[in-house]
Write a protein that holds these residues in place. Structure first.
Motif, PDB file in Angstrom:
ATOM      1  N   ASN A  79      28.911  49.224  40.075  1.00 58.38           N
ATOM      2  CA  ASN A  79      27.944  49.161  41.281  1.00 58.38           C
ATOM      3  C   ASN A  79      28.635  49.643  42.397  1.00 58.38           C
ATOM      4  OD1 ASN A  79      26.387  47.969  43.172  1.00 58.38           O
ATOM      5  ND2 ASN A  79      26.395  45.939  42.450  1.00 58.38           N
ATOM      6  N   LEU A  80      28.259  50.616  43.071  1.00 61.88           N
ATOM      7  CA  LEU A  80      28.623  51.259  44.043  1.00 61.88           C
ATOM      8  C   LEU A  80      28.685  50.466  45.303  1.00 61.88           C
ATOM      9  CD1 LEU A  80      27.095  54.955  43.476  1.00 61.88           C
ATOM     10  CD2 LEU A  80      29.391  54.037  42.980  1.00 61.88           C
ATOM     11  N   LYS A  81      27.828  49.464  45.518  1.00 62.78           N
ATOM     12  CA  LYS A  81      27.659  48.655  46.575  1.00 62.78           C
ATOM     13  C   LYS A  81      27.995  47.211  46.074  1.00 62.78           C
ATOM     14  CE  LYS A  81      25.739  51.912  49.831  1.00 62.78           C
ATOM     15  NZ  LYS A  81      24.608  52.177  50.815  1.00 62.78           N
ATOM     16  N   PRO A  82      29.010  46.613  45.662  1.00 61.91           N
ATOM     17  CA  PRO A  82      28.989  45.307  44.984  1.00 61.91           C
ATOM     18  C   PRO A  82      28.774  44.280  46.012  1.00 61.91           C
ATOM     19  CG  PRO A  82      31.244  46.595  45.004  1.00 61.91           C
ATOM     20  CD  PRO A  82      30.340  47.282  45.816  1.00 61.91           C
ATOM     21  N   ALA A  83      27.989  43.224  45.436  1.00 57.38           N
ATOM     22  CA  ALA A  83      27.693  41.909  46.404  1.00 57.38           C
ATOM     23  C   ALA A  83      28.854  41.286  47.236  1.00 57.38           C
ATOM     24  CB  ALA A  83      26.791  40.979  45.374  1.00 57.38           C
ATOM     25  N   PHE A  84      29.972  41.167  46.477  1.00 59.67           N
ATOM     26  CA  PHE A  84      31.084  40.663  47.133  1.00 59.67           C
ATOM     27  C   PHE A  84      32.349  41.663  47.272  1.00 59.67           C
ATOM     28  CE2 PHE A  84      29.046  37.635  44.460  1.00 59.67           C
ATOM     29  CZ  PHE A  84      28.355  36.585  45.609  1.00 59.67           C
ATOM     30  N   TRP A  85      32.106  42.712  48.390  1.00 56.38           N
ATOM     31  CA  TRP A  85      33.190  43.661  48.642  1.00 56.38           C
ATOM     32  C   TRP A  85      33.057  43.851  50.224  1.00 56.38           C
ATOM     33  CZ3 TRP A  85      34.067  48.195  50.984  1.00 56.38           C
ATOM     34  CH2 TRP A  85      35.235  48.563  50.601  1.00 56.38           C
ATOM     35  N   PRO A  86      34.121  43.796  50.863  1.00 51.91           N
ATOM     36  CA  PRO A  86      35.531  43.275  50.424  1.00 51.91           C
ATOM     37  C   PRO A  86      35.287  41.786  50.448  1.00 51.91           C
ATOM     38  CG  PRO A  86      35.484  44.100  52.587  1.00 51.91           C
ATOM     39  CD  PRO A  86      33.850  44.201  52.241  1.00 51.91           C
ATOM     40  N   ALA A  87      36.069  41.197  49.443  1.00 48.60           N
ATOM     41  CA  ALA A  87      36.456  39.830  49.479  1.00 48.60           C
ATOM     42  C   ALA A  87      37.716  39.553  49.612  1.00 48.60           C
ATOM     43  CB  ALA A  87      35.902  39.306  47.999  1.00 48.60           C
ATOM     44  N   ASN A  88      38.099  38.202  49.856  1.00 51.44           N
ATOM     45  CA  ASN A  88      39.503  37.993  49.802  1.00 51.44           C
ATOM     46  C   ASN A  88      40.313  38.139  48.622  1.00 51.44           C
ATOM     47  OD1 ASN A  88      42.053  37.084  50.289  1.00 51.44           O
ATOM     48  ND2 ASN A  88      41.329  34.931  50.849  1.00 51.44           N
ATOM     49  N   PRO A  89      41.300  39.189  48.316  1.00 50.94           N
ATOM     50  CA  PRO A  89      41.849  39.682  47.347  1.00 50.94           C
ATOM     51  C   PRO A  89      42.880  38.592  46.855  1.00 50.94           C
ATOM     52  CG  PRO A  89      42.671  41.059  49.033  1.00 50.94           C
ATOM     53  CD  PRO A  89      41.533  40.084  49.649  1.00 50.94           C
ATOM     54  N   ALA A  90      43.389  37.725  47.546  1.00 49.35           N
ATOM     55  CA  ALA A  90      44.554  37.002  47.741  1.00 49.35           C
ATOM     56  C   ALA A  90      44.310  36.217  46.560  1.00 49.35           C
ATOM     57  CB  ALA A  90      44.841  36.263  48.937  1.00 49.35           C
ATOM     58  N   GLU A 120      30.101  43.558  37.821  1.00 47.83           N
ATOM     59  CA  GLU A 120      29.578  42.235  37.436  1.00 47.83           C
ATOM     60  C   GLU A 120      28.752  41.472  38.607  1.00 47.83           C
ATOM     61  OE1 GLU A 120      32.593  40.281  35.031  1.00 47.83           O
ATOM     62  OE2 GLU A 120      32.332  41.648  33.343  1.00 47.83           O
ATOM     63  N   ASP A 121      29.082  42.258  39.817  1.00 38.77           N
ATOM     64  CA  ASP A 121      28.762  41.259  41.023  1.00 38.77           C
ATOM     65  C   ASP A 121      29.347  39.755  41.000  1.00 38.77           C
ATOM     66  OD1 ASP A 121      27.868  43.388  42.822  1.00 38.77           O
ATOM     67  OD2 ASP A 121      25.606  42.960  41.836  1.00 38.77           O
ATOM     68  N   ARG A 122      30.605  39.827  40.766  1.00 42.25           N
ATOM     69  CA  ARG A 122      31.274  38.482  41.042  1.00 42.25           C
ATOM     70  C   ARG A 122      32.255  38.196  42.102  1.00 42.25           C
ATOM     71  NH1 ARG A 122      33.729  36.894  35.340  1.00 42.25           N
ATOM     72  NH2 ARG A 122      32.838  34.799  35.891  1.00 42.25           N
ATOM     73  N   ASP A 123      32.479  37.187  42.684  1.00 40.76           N
ATOM     74  CA  ASP A 123      33.275  37.091  43.911  1.00 40.76           C
ATOM     75  C   ASP A 123      34.757  36.668  43.359  1.00 40.76           C
ATOM     76  OD1 ASP A 123      34.510  36.342  46.134  1.00 40.76           O
ATOM     77  OD2 ASP A 123      33.115  34.953  46.808  1.00 40.76           O
ATOM     78  N   ILE A 124      35.640  37.506  43.344  1.00 39.28           N
ATOM     79  CA  ILE A 124      36.790  37.163  43.069  1.00 39.28           C
ATOM     80  C   ILE A 124      37.557  36.400  43.905  1.00 39.28           C
ATOM     81  CG2 ILE A 124      36.829  39.346  41.335  1.00 39.28           C
ATOM     82  CD1 ILE A 124      38.482  40.752  43.464  1.00 39.28           C
ATOM     83  N   ALA A 125      37.209  36.055  44.987  1.00 35.38           N
ATOM     84  CA  ALA A 125      37.934  35.108  45.768  1.00 35.38           C
ATOM     85  C   ALA A 125      37.306  33.651  45.478  1.00 35.38           C
ATOM     86  CB  ALA A 125      37.458  35.359  47.165  1.00 35.38           C
ATOM     87  N   ASP A 126      36.450  33.593  44.417  1.00 34.05           N
ATOM     88  CA  ASP A 126      35.961  32.437  44.127  1.00 34.05           C
ATOM     89  C   ASP A 126      36.762  31.637  43.112  1.00 34.05           C
ATOM     90  OD1 ASP A 126      34.061  30.660  42.058  1.00 34.05           O
ATOM     91  OD2 ASP A 126      33.410  30.304  44.286  1.00 34.05           O
ATOM     92  N   ASP A 127      37.182  30.301  43.355  1.00 32.45           N
ATOM     93  CA  ASP A 127      38.009  29.547  42.453  1.00 32.45           C
ATOM     94  C   ASP A 127      37.497  29.662  41.125  1.00 32.45           C
ATOM     95  OD1 ASP A 127      40.499  27.763  42.063  1.00 32.45           O
ATOM     96  OD2 ASP A 127      39.109  26.376  41.756  1.00 32.45           O
ATOM     97  N   GLY A 128      36.085  29.417  40.870  1.00 32.32           N
ATOM     98  CA  GLY A 128      35.524  29.348  39.766  1.00 32.32           C
ATOM     99  C   GLY A 128      35.386  30.437  38.912  1.00 32.32           C
TER     100      GLY A 128
END
Length: 198
Positions: A79-90, A120-128
């Protein structure tokens, strides 16, 4: 036994497109890998780079075309424009650092986090999401909570190590003989180097 320091960012589409080819090359040559996730935006600031959203529109447009072409060539969804980008990478980076200490297939974990962001348009900053990705790769999801202070400290050290090692982008692969390979499109060159042909 050869060794590779692997500097990468979980926000990087090029880290995503590297897939697990580095791990294949390392296995072929009996090389070990140290995974060093870092804050790519901070790296850009430290080494003269410009974050993608701040680049001239011409460069931004080229980047999207290049990402589309490269993903197609590698047969990877993107997805060239992901829903959660940029997310917190920490959070994802801390999880990778904890997973490396625990042992397991860290290469698959890195790819799963980057795929979550870029395909997959998932938020890699989300704990879940962090927990789900850890578990899907065979790691204890509780690693998301363990060693947060140690993870934060190592994450900061990775950035400093990267700057000292001459890294300016992700992914970058550095051998124990200080040969540096920048970009997923240089994995073949790394392979040739480890074979003594470059």
């Amino acid at each position: 036994m050869p060794h590779i320091d692997y500097y990468f960012a979980t926000l990087s589409p090029y880290t995503y497109m590297a897939g697990t080819r580095l791990e294949d090359v390392a296995a072929k040559h009996g090389a070990t890998i140290t995974y060093k996730p870092l804050d790519i935006m901070a790296l850009f600031a430290r080494t003269g780079g410009t974050p993608p959203p701040q680049r001239h529109p011409n460069r931004q447009e080229w980047r999207l075309q290049e990402l589309r072409r490269t993903a197609k060539k590698l047969d990877l969804p993107i997805n060239l424009k992901p829903a959660f980008w940029p997310a917190n990478p920490a959070p994802s980076s801390y999880a990778i650092i904890a997973a490396q200490s625990a042992g397991g297939d860290v290469g698959a974990l890195v790819h799963a986090f980057t795929r979550a962001c870029w395909a997959e348009d998932r938020d890699i900053a989300d704990d879940g999401v962090v927990r789900e990705v850890l578990e899907s790769c065979g790691f204890d999801p509780a690693l998301a909570d363990k060693g947060l202070l140690a993870g934060a400290e190592q994450y900061g050290r990775n950035l400093e190590d990267a700057v000292l090692a001459g890294v300016f982008g992700a992914p970058t692969y550095i051998t124990d003989s200080d040969e540096r390979f920048w970009g997923q499109d240089r994995i073949e060159d790394l392979d040739l180097h480890l074979a003594g042909k470059l």
